[in-house]
Design a protein around this motif. Structure first.
Motif, PDB file in Angstrom:
ATOM      1  N   ILE A  49       0.836  -1.206   0.000  1.00  0.00           N
ATOM      2  CA  ILE A  49       0.000   0.000   0.000  1.00  0.00           C
ATOM      3  C   ILE A  49       0.868   1.252   0.000  1.00  0.00           C
ATOM      4  O   ILE A  49       0.505   2.259  -0.612  1.00  0.00           O
ATOM      5  CB  ILE A  49      -0.979   0.002   1.203  1.00  0.00           C
ATOM      6  N   CYS A  50       2.032   1.203   0.653  1.00  0.00           N
ATOM      7  CA  CYS A  50       2.947   2.348   0.599  1.00  0.00           C
ATOM      8  C   CYS A  50       3.400   2.610  -0.835  1.00  0.00           C
ATOM      9  O   CYS A  50       3.425   3.757  -1.307  1.00  0.00           O
ATOM     10  CB  CYS A  50       4.165   2.103   1.490  1.00  0.00           C
ATOM     11  N   LEU A  51       3.749   1.540  -1.553  1.00  0.00           N
ATOM     12  CA  LEU A  51       4.224   1.674  -2.926  1.00  0.00           C
ATOM     13  C   LEU A  51       3.164   2.307  -3.824  1.00  0.00           C
ATOM     14  O   LEU A  51       3.425   3.285  -4.535  1.00  0.00           O
ATOM     15  CB  LEU A  51       4.625   0.298  -3.469  1.00  0.00           C
ATOM     16  N   TYR A  52       1.944   1.772  -3.774  1.00  0.00           N
ATOM     17  CA  TYR A  52       0.899   2.232  -4.696  1.00  0.00           C
ATOM     18  C   TYR A  52       0.241   3.531  -4.235  1.00  0.00           C
ATOM     19  O   TYR A  52      -0.180   4.341  -5.077  1.00  0.00           O
ATOM     20  CB  TYR A  52      -0.131   1.129  -4.917  1.00  0.00           C
ATOM     21  N   ALA A  53       0.149   3.761  -2.916  1.00  0.00           N
ATOM     22  CA  ALA A  53      -0.364   5.047  -2.449  1.00  0.00           C
ATOM     23  C   ALA A  53       0.594   6.169  -2.832  1.00  0.00           C
ATOM     24  O   ALA A  53       0.160   7.277  -3.182  1.00  0.00           O
ATOM     25  CB  ALA A  53      -0.573   5.017  -0.938  1.00  0.00           C
ATOM     26  N   ASP A  54       1.895   5.877  -2.784  1.00  0.00           N
ATOM     27  CA  ASP A  54       2.887   6.868  -3.206  1.00  0.00           C
ATOM     28  C   ASP A  54       2.709   7.195  -4.685  1.00  0.00           C
ATOM     29  O   ASP A  54       2.768   8.361  -5.086  1.00  0.00           O
ATOM     30  CB  ASP A  54       4.288   6.330  -2.933  1.00  0.00           C
ATOM     31  N   MET A  55       2.460   6.177  -5.505  1.00  0.00           N
ATOM     32  CA  MET A  55       2.199   6.431  -6.928  1.00  0.00           C
ATOM     33  C   MET A  55       0.959   7.295  -7.102  1.00  0.00           C
ATOM     34  O   MET A  55       0.967   8.292  -7.849  1.00  0.00           O
ATOM     35  CB  MET A  55       2.002   5.108  -7.671  1.00  0.00           C
ATOM     36  N   ALA A  56      -0.141   6.925  -6.418  1.00  0.00           N
ATOM     37  CA  ALA A  56      -1.397   7.651  -6.567  1.00  0.00           C
ATOM     38  C   ALA A  56      -1.256   9.089  -6.073  1.00  0.00           C
ATOM     39  O   ALA A  56      -1.779  10.025  -6.695  1.00  0.00           O
ATOM     40  CB  ALA A  56      -2.506   6.932  -5.795  1.00  0.00           C
ATOM     41  N   GLY A  57      -0.553   9.271  -4.963  1.00  0.00           N
ATOM     42  CA  GLY A  57      -0.346  10.621  -4.447  1.00  0.00           C
ATOM     43  C   GLY A  57       0.509  11.466  -5.364  1.00  0.00           C
ATOM     44  O   GLY A  57       0.238  12.661  -5.573  1.00  0.00           O
ATOM     45  N   ARG A  58       1.543  10.868  -5.946  1.00  0.00           N
ATOM     46  CA  ARG A  58       2.398  11.596  -6.879  1.00  0.00           C
ATOM     47  C   ARG A  58       1.632  11.993  -8.121  1.00  0.00           C
ATOM     48  O   ARG A  58       1.791  13.100  -8.638  1.00  0.00           O
ATOM     49  CB  ARG A  58       3.624  10.752  -7.272  1.00  0.00           C
ATOM     50  N   ALA A 365       1.082   6.035 -13.649  1.00  0.00           N
ATOM     51  CA  ALA A 365       2.316   6.533 -13.029  1.00  0.00           C
ATOM     52  C   ALA A 365       3.509   6.443 -13.970  1.00  0.00           C
ATOM     53  O   ALA A 365       4.568   7.026 -13.691  1.00  0.00           O
ATOM     54  CB  ALA A 365       2.611   5.758 -11.752  1.00  0.00           C
ATOM     55  N   ASN A 366       3.360   5.742 -15.097  1.00  0.00           N
ATOM     56  CA  ASN A 366       4.427   5.632 -16.090  1.00  0.00           C
ATOM     57  C   ASN A 366       4.163   6.478 -17.328  1.00  0.00           C
ATOM     58  O   ASN A 366       4.921   6.401 -18.291  1.00  0.00           O
ATOM     59  CB  ASN A 366       4.617   4.166 -16.502  1.00  0.00           C
ATOM     60  N   ASP A 367       3.117   7.283 -17.303  1.00  0.00           N
ATOM     61  CA  ASP A 367       2.742   8.077 -18.479  1.00  0.00           C
ATOM     62  C   ASP A 367       3.343   9.482 -18.361  1.00  0.00           C
ATOM     63  O   ASP A 367       2.911  10.279 -17.530  1.00  0.00           O
ATOM     64  CB  ASP A 367       1.215   8.170 -18.576  1.00  0.00           C
ATOM     65  N   PRO A 368       4.329   9.815 -19.195  1.00  0.00           N
ATOM     66  CA  PRO A 368       4.948  11.149 -19.105  1.00  0.00           C
ATOM     67  C   PRO A 368       3.995  12.271 -19.463  1.00  0.00           C
ATOM     68  O   PRO A 368       4.233  13.427 -19.088  1.00  0.00           O
ATOM     69  CB  PRO A 368       6.116  11.064 -20.101  1.00  0.00           C
ATOM     70  N   GLY A 369       2.921  11.953 -20.172  1.00  0.00           N
ATOM     71  CA  GLY A 369       1.937  12.977 -20.499  1.00  0.00           C
ATOM     72  C   GLY A 369       1.277  13.558 -19.259  1.00  0.00           C
ATOM     73  O   GLY A 369       0.870  14.722 -19.245  1.00  0.00           O
ATOM     74  N   TYR A 370       1.160  12.748 -18.206  1.00  0.00           N
ATOM     75  CA  TYR A 370       0.588  13.216 -16.944  1.00  0.00           C
ATOM     76  C   TYR A 370       1.657  13.502 -15.896  1.00  0.00           C
ATOM     77  O   TYR A 370       1.497  14.380 -15.059  1.00  0.00           O
ATOM     78  CB  TYR A 370      -0.373  12.164 -16.376  1.00  0.00           C
ATOM     79  N   MET A 371       2.757  12.734 -15.957  1.00  0.00           N
ATOM     80  CA  MET A 371       3.734  12.766 -14.872  1.00  0.00           C
ATOM     81  C   MET A 371       5.007  13.562 -15.196  1.00  0.00           C
ATOM     82  O   MET A 371       5.764  13.877 -14.280  1.00  0.00           O
ATOM     83  CB  MET A 371       4.137  11.333 -14.508  1.00  0.00           C
ATOM     84  N   GLY A 372       5.250  13.862 -16.465  1.00  0.00           N
ATOM     85  CA  GLY A 372       6.463  14.582 -16.809  1.00  0.00           C
ATOM     86  C   GLY A 372       7.711  13.824 -16.381  1.00  0.00           C
ATOM     87  O   GLY A 372       7.865  12.634 -16.678  1.00  0.00           O
ATOM     88  N   ASP A 373       8.572  14.490 -15.633  1.00  0.00           N
ATOM     89  CA  ASP A 373       9.819  13.862 -15.165  1.00  0.00           C
ATOM     90  C   ASP A 373       9.602  12.982 -13.932  1.00  0.00           C
ATOM     91  O   ASP A 373      10.548  12.325 -13.474  1.00  0.00           O
ATOM     92  CB  ASP A 373      10.857  14.936 -14.820  1.00  0.00           C
ATOM     93  N   GLU A 374       8.385  12.961 -13.403  1.00  0.00           N
ATOM     94  CA  GLU A 374       8.109  12.205 -12.177  1.00  0.00           C
ATOM     95  C   GLU A 374       7.559  10.806 -12.458  1.00  0.00           C
ATOM     96  O   GLU A 374       6.945  10.195 -11.579  1.00  0.00           O
ATOM     97  CB  GLU A 374       7.126  12.977 -11.292  1.00  0.00           C
ATOM     98  N   VAL A 375       7.763  10.307 -13.667  1.00  0.00           N
ATOM     99  CA  VAL A 375       7.320   8.938 -13.968  1.00  0.00           C
ATOM    100  C   VAL A 375       8.096   7.951 -13.091  1.00  0.00           C
ATOM    101  O   VAL A 375       9.167   8.266 -12.570  1.00  0.00           O
ATOM    102  CB  VAL A 375       7.538   8.590 -15.462  1.00  0.00           C
ATOM    103  N   ASN A 376       7.535   6.765 -12.939  1.00  0.00           N
ATOM    104  CA  ASN A 376       8.204   5.731 -12.142  1.00  0.00           C
ATOM    105  C   ASN A 376       9.597   5.422 -12.667  1.00  0.00           C
ATOM    106  O   ASN A 376       9.812   5.382 -13.884  1.00  0.00           O
ATOM    107  CB  ASN A 376       7.390   4.436 -12.160  1.00  0.00           C
ATOM    108  N   GLY A 377      10.496   5.166 -11.756  1.00  0.00           N
ATOM    109  CA  GLY A 377      11.809   4.658 -12.136  1.00  0.00           C
ATOM    110  C   GLY A 377      11.816   3.142 -12.158  1.00  0.00           C
ATOM    111  O   GLY A 377      10.781   2.496 -11.962  1.00  0.00           O
ATOM    112  N   ARG A 378      12.971   2.559 -12.377  1.00  0.00           N
ATOM    113  CA  ARG A 378      13.070   1.104 -12.489  1.00  0.00           C
ATOM    114  C   ARG A 378      12.693   0.400 -11.189  1.00  0.00           C
ATOM    115  O   ARG A 378      12.028  -0.638 -11.204  1.00  0.00           O
ATOM    116  CB  ARG A 378      14.496   0.715 -12.889  1.00  0.00           C
ATOM    117  N   PHE A 379      13.117   0.962 -10.055  1.00  0.00           N
ATOM    118  CA  PHE A 379      12.824   0.313  -8.777  1.00  0.00           C
ATOM    119  C   PHE A 379      11.320   0.267  -8.526  1.00  0.00           C
ATOM    120  O   PHE A 379      10.774  -0.782  -8.167  1.00  0.00           O
ATOM    121  CB  PHE A 379      13.518   1.046  -7.625  1.00  0.00           C
TER     122      PHE A 379
END
Length: 410
Positions: A49-58, A365-379
């Motif tokens: 939940i920490c992983l995915y809540a962080d994605m949703a919040g970002r 969370a991997n879409d640069p159209g919404y996230m810009g430079d804040e897309v998910n990294g490899r980890f």
């Protein structure tokens, strides 16, 4: 103090998500049956939940839009509708249970049957949502819920055999030998409770309510990585208290009074008063979350005006939808159904709905159209895929385990 209030959204989400009426009872049941033999599930659930809540919040902070709204736009109305259908029904089930949980907590305090408290609970949730600012709501409910720390205090006062608890936690397969089907049923139920879909929708929408931007990403991370682990610690403390007091006496947990028995035994009337306040705050906070999440998901999917930052007249359909959800939940409880049973069912069905919730979040969370430079990294992507596999396994296993185990009674 300002820093504490900054993580209030995460505290409210964690208290309402990890320690609602279903989790209070489920963790106590697990502790009374298996000791800390399922502690590993809570740890996995907290991490997920920490992983995915962080994605949703970002996503919400960077794009300025709630995750559910973007899912419909990014993946199309069919995927959005499947997501809506699954999450909304789970929200409604959980809301019903939380209203019942408020009534049960008030019964503990006043000794009057829960049926008389259901209208009070419905009115209380409605008036807070209708009249109270979002920031006030999250601060008060989240911080009052911290009184559940009394479970941690009670555990130390009980002076347990820490070595035995450690053995239960590090060698979890021993208790499973007596009833492996029941063990795995409760494992899935605990995982479903930790990863309940409404948590990420509420957290994401709450970020929009709070007007977070990319400048608030540090606050977003503090919310996630303080609030949710706190909920996990409280869950483990509840299970450990049950393991110390209830497991040796072979007491099966079927009521809320049995959940608080270890606290009363450890700290007397004062501790009991604290735990009742905590349970009331947790169930009330969860009722607020699930009511708002129901309104959020409907409004964001259909494009209605929504949010507590708008006056009710400016978001009329959003507020009417929440009122209808409250009335449905109250109507179900009026039939005499056990709210604890409703919640146990809701966490199992939550596990079934998890893939529909978390896969779209990973995509957005991997879409640069919404996230810009804040897309998910490899980890983040690697961890997200690992958890999707776990989620898929839990979703496939949930209903068969529910049937075969007889809801954990086998």
């Amino acid at each position: 103090m300002k820093g504490l209030f900054a993580v209030a959204l995460g505290i409210l989400t964690a208290i309402g998500g990890f320690v609602d009426i279903g989790d209070l009872v489920t963790n106590a049941v697990v502790g009374a049956k298996f000791g800390l033999g399922l502690a590993w599930v809570v740890l996995i659930g907290v991490s997920g939940i920490c992983l995915y809540a962080d994605m949703a919040g970002r996503v919400a902070a960077v794009s300025g839009r709630a995750t559910f709204e973007i899912i419909r736009e990014r993946l199309g109305p069919r995927v959005g509708l499947a997501n809506l259908g699954a999450s909304f029904l789970i929200n409604l089930l959980t809301l019903t249970a939380e209203i019942g949980g408020i009534a049960l907590a008030l019964q503990l305090a006043a000794g009057v049957g829960p049926g008389l408290w259901i209208p009070v609970a419905l009115f209380g949730v409605w008036i807070v949502i209708w009249r109270t600012k979002f920031s006030t709501m999250e601060n008060v409910a989240g911080l009052l819920g911290l009184t559940l720390i009394v479970f941690v205090v009670a555990l130390f006062l009980l002076k347990p055999d820490w070595g035995q608890l450690g053995t239960q936690a590090t060698q979890p397969w021993g208790p499973a030998s007596d009833s492996p089907v029941s063990y795995w049923y409760f494992a899935v139920a605990l995982f479903g409770a930790a990863m309940t879909p409404y948590e990420v929708f509420f957290f994401s929408s709450g970020a929009v309510e709070e007007k977070w931007t990319s400048k608030d990403l540090a606050t977003e991370r503090a919310n996630v990585f303080v609030g949710f682990p706190l909920g996990g610690i409280l869950s483990l403390a509840i299970a450990a208290c049950a393991a110390v007091v209830l497991l040796p006496q072979a007491i099966e947990v079927t009521t809320l009074s049995q959940v608080v028995l270890p606290v009363a035994q450890a700290g007397g009337q004062l501790a009991l008063a604290f735990v009742i306040v905590g349970i009331l705050a947790a169930t009330f906070g969860a009722a607020l979350e699930t009511t708002l999440s129901s309104g959020y998901t409907l409004a964001q999917f259909f494009g209605w005006s929504w949010g507590k930052f708008r006056r009710p007249a400016q978001a009329a359909r959003f507020h009417v939808a929440m009122i209808i959800c409250l009335l449905i939940g109250g109507g179900v409880l009026a039939t005499g159904v056990d709210p604890i049973t409703v919640t146990e069912l809701s966490v199992v069905f939550s596990a079934v709905a998890l893939p529909l919730t978390y896969f779209p979040i990973l995509v957005v969370a991997n879409d640069p159209g919404y996230m810009g430079d804040e897309v998910n990294g490899r980890f983040r992507n690697g961890a997200g895929i690992v958890f999707l596999v776990i989620i898929l396994v839990a979703a496939v296993a949930a209903i068969p385990l529910l049937i075969v185990s007889g809801m954990g009674s086998a």
